[in-house]
Every structure is written in structure tokens, then in C-alpha cells.
Design a protein around this motif. Structure first.
Motif, PDB file in Angstrom:
ATOM      1  N   PRO A 215      16.070  32.494  34.009  1.00 21.19           N
ATOM      2  CA  PRO A 215      15.064  32.726  32.970  1.00 21.19           C
ATOM      3  C   PRO A 215      15.584  33.690  31.907  1.00 21.19           C
ATOM      4  O   PRO A 215      16.543  34.432  32.141  1.00 21.19           O
ATOM      5  CB  PRO A 215      13.889  33.336  33.750  1.00 21.19           C
ATOM      6  N   PRO A 216      14.931  33.725  30.761  1.00 14.69           N
ATOM      7  CA  PRO A 216      15.317  34.711  29.730  1.00 14.69           C
ATOM      8  C   PRO A 216      15.144  36.130  30.252  1.00 14.69           C
ATOM      9  O   PRO A 216      14.520  36.358  31.284  1.00 14.69           O
ATOM     10  CB  PRO A 216      14.339  34.408  28.587  1.00 14.69           C
ATOM     11  N   PRO A 217      15.679  37.119  29.546  1.00 15.16           N
ATOM     12  CA  PRO A 217      15.595  38.508  30.012  1.00 15.16           C
ATOM     13  C   PRO A 217      14.150  39.007  30.117  1.00 15.16           C
ATOM     14  O   PRO A 217      13.217  38.419  29.567  1.00 15.16           O
ATOM     15  CB  PRO A 217      16.357  39.288  28.937  1.00 15.16           C
ATOM     16  N   VAL A 218      14.007  40.113  30.823  1.00 13.95           N
ATOM     17  CA  VAL A 218      12.737  40.835  30.895  1.00 13.95           C
ATOM     18  C   VAL A 218      12.783  41.954  29.858  1.00 13.95           C
ATOM     19  O   VAL A 218      13.776  42.675  29.756  1.00 13.95           O
ATOM     20  CB  VAL A 218      12.524  41.432  32.298  1.00 13.95           C
ATOM     21  N   LEU A 219      11.707  42.098  29.095  1.00 12.19           N
ATOM     22  CA  LEU A 219      11.618  43.172  28.105  1.00 12.19           C
ATOM     23  C   LEU A 219      10.962  44.389  28.755  1.00 12.19           C
ATOM     24  O   LEU A 219       9.797  44.330  29.158  1.00 12.19           O
ATOM     25  CB  LEU A 219      10.816  42.715  26.887  1.00 12.19           C
ATOM     26  N   ALA A 280      11.472  43.236  18.539  1.00 17.02           N
ATOM     27  CA  ALA A 280      11.288  42.420  19.745  1.00 17.02           C
ATOM     28  C   ALA A 280      10.421  41.199  19.440  1.00 17.02           C
ATOM     29  O   ALA A 280       9.444  41.286  18.696  1.00 17.02           O
ATOM     30  CB  ALA A 280      10.648  43.253  20.844  1.00 17.02           C
ATOM     31  N   ASN A 281      10.787  40.080  20.048  1.00 18.66           N
ATOM     32  CA  ASN A 281      10.047  38.828  19.879  1.00 18.66           C
ATOM     33  C   ASN A 281       9.767  38.247  21.256  1.00 18.66           C
ATOM     34  O   ASN A 281      10.700  38.017  22.038  1.00 18.66           O
ATOM     35  CB  ASN A 281      10.873  37.850  19.033  1.00 18.66           C
ATOM     36  N   ALA A 287       9.074  38.099  30.482  1.00 16.11           N
ATOM     37  CA  ALA A 287       7.956  38.959  30.828  1.00 16.11           C
ATOM     38  C   ALA A 287       8.139  40.280  30.099  1.00 16.11           C
ATOM     39  O   ALA A 287       9.219  40.582  29.588  1.00 16.11           O
ATOM     40  CB  ALA A 287       7.891  39.198  32.341  1.00 16.11           C
ATOM     41  N   ILE A 288       7.076  41.076  30.061  1.00 19.24           N
ATOM     42  CA  ILE A 288       7.147  42.404  29.461  1.00 19.24           C
ATOM     43  C   ILE A 288       6.685  43.423  30.495  1.00 19.24           C
ATOM     44  O   ILE A 288       5.768  43.157  31.280  1.00 19.24           O
ATOM     45  CB  ILE A 288       6.301  42.493  28.166  1.00 19.24           C
ATOM     46  N   VAL A 289       7.354  44.573  30.516  1.00 21.38           N
ATOM     47  CA  VAL A 289       7.047  45.655  31.459  1.00 21.38           C
ATOM     48  C   VAL A 289       6.848  46.943  30.674  1.00 21.38           C
ATOM     49  O   VAL A 289       7.717  47.316  29.870  1.00 21.38           O
ATOM     50  CB  VAL A 289       8.197  45.873  32.456  1.00 21.38           C
ATOM     51  N   PHE A 290       5.721  47.627  30.909  1.00 20.36           N
ATOM     52  CA  PHE A 290       5.496  48.940  30.314  1.00 20.36           C
ATOM     53  C   PHE A 290       5.706  49.997  31.389  1.00 20.36           C
ATOM     54  O   PHE A 290       4.990  50.034  32.389  1.00 20.36           O
ATOM     55  CB  PHE A 290       4.090  49.044  29.716  1.00 20.36           C
ATOM     56  N   VAL A 291       6.694  50.854  31.176  1.00 18.77           N
ATOM     57  CA  VAL A 291       7.023  51.921  32.124  1.00 18.77           C
ATOM     58  C   VAL A 291       6.091  53.099  31.884  1.00 18.77           C
ATOM     59  O   VAL A 291       5.671  53.367  30.752  1.00 18.77           O
ATOM     60  CB  VAL A 291       8.495  52.345  31.944  1.00 18.77           C
ATOM     61  N   LEU A 325       2.679  42.263  20.187  1.00 24.36           N
ATOM     62  CA  LEU A 325       3.651  41.804  21.180  1.00 24.36           C
ATOM     63  C   LEU A 325       2.937  41.400  22.470  1.00 24.36           C
ATOM     64  O   LEU A 325       3.239  40.352  23.065  1.00 24.36           O
ATOM     65  CB  LEU A 325       4.657  42.917  21.450  1.00 24.36           C
ATOM     66  N   ILE A 326       1.982  42.215  22.919  1.00 25.72           N
ATOM     67  CA  ILE A 326       1.206  41.874  24.116  1.00 25.72           C
ATOM     68  C   ILE A 326       0.459  40.562  23.903  1.00 25.72           C
ATOM     69  O   ILE A 326       0.431  39.685  24.793  1.00 25.72           O
ATOM     70  CB  ILE A 326       0.224  43.011  24.459  1.00 25.72           C
ATOM     71  N   ASN A 327      -0.145  40.388  22.731  1.00 26.83           N
ATOM     72  CA  ASN A 327      -0.858  39.142  22.437  1.00 26.83           C
ATOM     73  C   ASN A 327       0.071  37.941  22.497  1.00 26.83           C
ATOM     74  O   ASN A 327      -0.316  36.876  22.995  1.00 26.83           O
ATOM     75  CB  ASN A 327      -1.517  39.228  21.051  1.00 26.83           C
TER      76      ASN A 327
END
Length: 446
Positions: A215-219, A280-281, A287-291, A325-327
Motif C-alpha cells: 500500500p502507499p505510505p502512512v502519513l 500533503a495530499n 492512512a493518517i496518524v496524529f501523534v 486533509l482529514i476530510n
């Protein structure tokens, strides 16, 4: 110390500890780079070198060189000799013994501790610590390989060029001079990982689910100031162990600084983001991860208060960028995830006018949140105000620990805190690699 011993030893580990720059002795100093990690495959990796103080970077002459590893230093000093069996278990204790024509005998314990023999185990001199792979293969000590990497500086650009086959870690020393005085140097740990092939969609005439595709990278989103290091590092390690590439974004690509004592050990914990959030796109990521960490508060779109710590108060432009970005991730039906105080970013986001965690069950840090002029004093209050339902600490799986406090609710994945970070990355990695998810989501992308 007996005659013939050299004062520079013992060294403590395979690499010299990466440290921040020493106190400058002039009115300028080179800015620290921080540890670097990138995928190999033969492509050059570039870093801009900068300075602070009463000087412009273009007025400096920068230099860089690879630092010999501890194994290379020891072999150079003692001229260690290769052997067929390294006399395993000679004198008991299951040690492996290495000969030097100039300095006698040395031994390596099963745990990787390396000693110079002084006639007894009690009097032996400890020279360094290695991982157990050195015990399994002492040739790594007697015939250490130099990294197949070229390091050059062109102007203010540091260029690191590994061979196409090289993976591993090494250190470089970076310095600068103004032509009169040389400033303090920076030791940088560089890690080159396995190259990751770009994701490719199946041909249009294939009806079978996508199999064996990456899969594509994780942001992964961190704050430039006050992210929680262990939540970043453990989550990232689990994602990469699952075969996923991780791309780090922050407000800017300037060095990101974690909370003090947040799991970085003796190092600075500094991280250099790969890109700014404005660049970022969602199309490019799985997926997106908020630390977590209090700095995540700077990404809260609908929060209308003012934080006591000014670094947590951001611009409307940045908040809108994060919310958009979340949307986009939600619109593409991709996983949106967060850990600890990072869950508050999802709480204050708005998708079609409501929080993406409204009606969802989440896990997060239950206690304090950064001080502000609002009535919100805990992350729980922020989550529940925005329609989320938050579980009690330790209530997932084993009630005596938060290590397994990870919740999957639809495309929302959340975790309690740093204790849960390793499991959080594992759960997210498994979810992304699920063939059903790949078939449903990734195969539709161009």
C-alpha cells in the motif's frame, strides 16, 4: 590500566551517542541536523545545512565524513584475527575467543559484551557492547565492513549516496568553518532502510483482489514543538515492521522537538519532518496518524480558545489545512487514526459539520490537557463535548495495563498513550494490509 592500553577505550556501544552541538565558541553555530532515516535503492538523500548567529550559511564552508564504527576502531587498534570456530566455550561460560597477534586474547559473551582478557574474567577489560549478531558471527568484529556509501558536501547541501544494495546504519560527522575558526561538529546517525516499491494498481481487466501489493505510505503527523517521542517512535516501528513506509509531516520541515523525557532516552529525540502539512495530499497515502503530545493542540480546527503556551496557538490557515486533509481521508474511506492527545485533533475536526469521532468509541489520554482560557481541562472533556464516547483507561483487553488499549471503530483507530503505541502501530498496519481494505480502497486509485 596496564602498559600498552589506550585511553580512548573502552567505548560503550556500536556508535558514538548522537548529541546536540557543543556550546559555540564564536558568534555563530551550525544548526543540528538530527538523526536521518530514508529508504535505500541507490537514490541520493540530501539535507540542507544551516547556521544560526552572526553569519550567513553561504559564508561557511561545510564538511562531512563517515565516522568509523566501534568494530572498525577495535579492529584497527588491535588487528583482530579471523578464526573458524572462535574457540567457543574455551574456559567455559560459552564465550567466543578472538586472537590478536599484538594484544593477546579477547572474548565476546553471548550477550554481545566484548572484553580484553587479562588473565581472569574479573580482571578483563570491557571494550564495548554489541548486539547478539556479533556473537553469532564474530567476523563482524574481525573483518568489519565499511558502509558502501559516499558522503559529499556541495555548498550547503549534504548529499548521502548509498549503493543500490546497501542497508544499515552509520554515523557521519558534520562540521563548518568560517575560514578562520571551526565551529563545533554534529554527529548524525544515518539509517538506510530497505527500498519500498511504489504501489501499483492491477490492470483494469483484472477482477481478482489485489494481492501481494505494498500500500502507499502512512502519513504520520507530529507537532514541531512538544510531540510525544515514544508515541511517534513505537508507532512508526510497528508500521515499518508491517512493511509500510512512513512519511512524517508537521507544520514546517524545521526540526521537530519532543516533550522532555517522552521516551527519547539520552538522545535529543529531534525529528526532521519529510514535508509540511500544506504539501500533503491524501491521494498519496494509505492512512493518517496524529501523534500525541500537547503540541497536537495546534491542529484543533474548531477549538476557539487560547492556550497558555503560545506555541500551541496556531493560525486559521494551518487548522483549515489539517481539517481539509482529514476530510480528504474520510472522503476516500481511508483510516484516520490518532493516539493520546492526538485524538483531540479528531475531536475538534469537522466533516459535514460534525466531528469524525461523533458517535464513535475511542481510547485516549483521560487526564489533563494543556492549559487554556476554556472550560476544557482534560482530553476526555474535549472528546465527549464533540460527541465521542471514550472508554476507561485499561478497559480494553488486559485491565491491568494500557499496552493493548487500541480501538477500531469503522475507519477510526485510536489508542490511549505511549504504553499503547506499539500495539497501535501493529493494529493499524494489519488493518492497512488487510486484502479486503486494499481491494476496497486502493484498487480505485489511479
Amino acid at each position: 590500566m596496564m602498559a600498552g592500553d589506550v585511553a580512548m577505550l573502552p567505548l560503550e556501544s556500536e556508535f558514538v551517542d548522537t548529541s546536540t552541538l557543543a556550546t559555540p565558541t564564536s558568534d555563530w553555530s551550525m544548526n543540528p541536523i538530527g538523526d536521518l532515516e530514508f529508504a535505500g535503492g541507490g537514490e541520493a538523500f540530501e539535507v540542507e545545512l544551516t547556521a544560526s548567529g552572526n553569519i550567513e550559511s553561504e559564508d561557511l564552508i561545510f564538511s562531512a565524513s563517515i565516522v568509523p564504527s566501534l568494530a572498525q576502531e577495535l579492529d584497527s587498534q588491535y588487528d583482530l584475527t579471523e578464526s573458524d570456530d572462535y574457540h567457543t566455550n574455551c574456559l567455559g561460560q560459552n564465550n567466543r575467543w578472538i586472537r590478536s597477534d599484538s594484544a593477546g586474547w579477547f572474548y565476546l559473551t553471548p550477550e554481545g559484551e566484548f572484553f580484553r582478557w587479562r588473565g581472569s574474567f574479573d580482571r578483563s577489560l570491557h571494550l564495548g557492547s554489541f548486539d547478539t549478531s556479533y556473537y553469532d558471527n564474530p567476523d563482524l568484529l574481525t573483518d568489519p565492513e565499511s558502509p558502501d556509501v559516499d558522503v559529499v558536501v556541495e555548498g550547503d547541501i549534504l548529499r548521502i549516496m548509498p549503493s543500490a544494495e546497501f542497508t544499515g546504519s552509520f554515523q557521519i560527522e558534520v562540521g563548518a568553518t568560517d575560514g578562520v575558526q571551526r565551529g563545533p561538529t554534529d554527529l548524525v546517525l544515518v539509517t538506510v532502510t530497505e527500498p519500498i516499491d511504489d504501489f501499483k494498481t492491477p490492470p483494469a481487466d483484472e477482477d481478482d483482489p489485489v494481492e501481494d501489493e505494498t500500500p502507499p505510505p502512512v502519513l504520520m503527523v507530529i507537532a514541531n514543538q512538544d510531540f510525544y517521542y515514544q508515541e511517534y517512535a513505537d508507532t512508526r516501528a510497528s508500521l515499518e515492521a508491517a512493511g509500510l513506509e512512513v512519511v512524517v509531516a508537521a507544520t514546517t520541515t524545521e526540526t521537530a522537538t519532543p516533550h522532555a523525557n517522552s521516551g527519547q532516552g539520552d538522545g535529543s529525540g529531534h525529528v526532521t519532518p519529510d514535508l509540511a502539512l500544506s504539501d500533503a495530499n491524501a491521494d498519496d497515502y494509505s492512512a493518517i496518524v496524529f501523534v500525541g503530545g500537547w503540541g497536537a493542540a495546534s491542529y484543533q480546527y474548531a477549538f476557539e480558545g487560547t492556550y497558555s503556551n503560545g506555541s500551541y496557538n496556531s493560525t486559521e490557515e494551518l487548522k483549515s489545512t489539517v481539517n481539509d486533509l482529514i476530510n480528504d481521508f474520510v472522503d476516500q474511506d481511508k483510516y484516520v487514526s490518532a493516539i493520546c492527545h492526538g485524538v483531540s485533533v479528531l475531536a475538534w475536526a469537522r466533516v459535514d459539520g460534525v466531528s469524525p469521532i461523533s458517535g464513535k468509541t475511542v481510547s485516549a489520554w483521560a487526564n489533563t490537557s494543556p492549559g487554556s482560557d476554556t472550560a476544557f481541562h482534560t482530553t476526555r472533556q474535549e472528546i465527549e463535548y464533540n460527541g465521542g464516547s471514550m472508554v476507561q483507561s485499561g478497559s480494553i483487553g488486559d485491565p491491568t495495563t494500557a499496552t493493548d488499549d487500541v480501538i477500531v471503530d469503522g475507519r477510526i483507530i485510536t489508542a490511549e498513550n505511549y504504553d499503547s503505541a506499539a500495539m497501535f502501530g501493529q493494529v493499524l498496519g494489519d488493518a492497512i494490509n488487510d486484502p479486503a481494505y486494499i481491494d476496497e480502497v486502493f484498487a480505485e486509485w489511479e
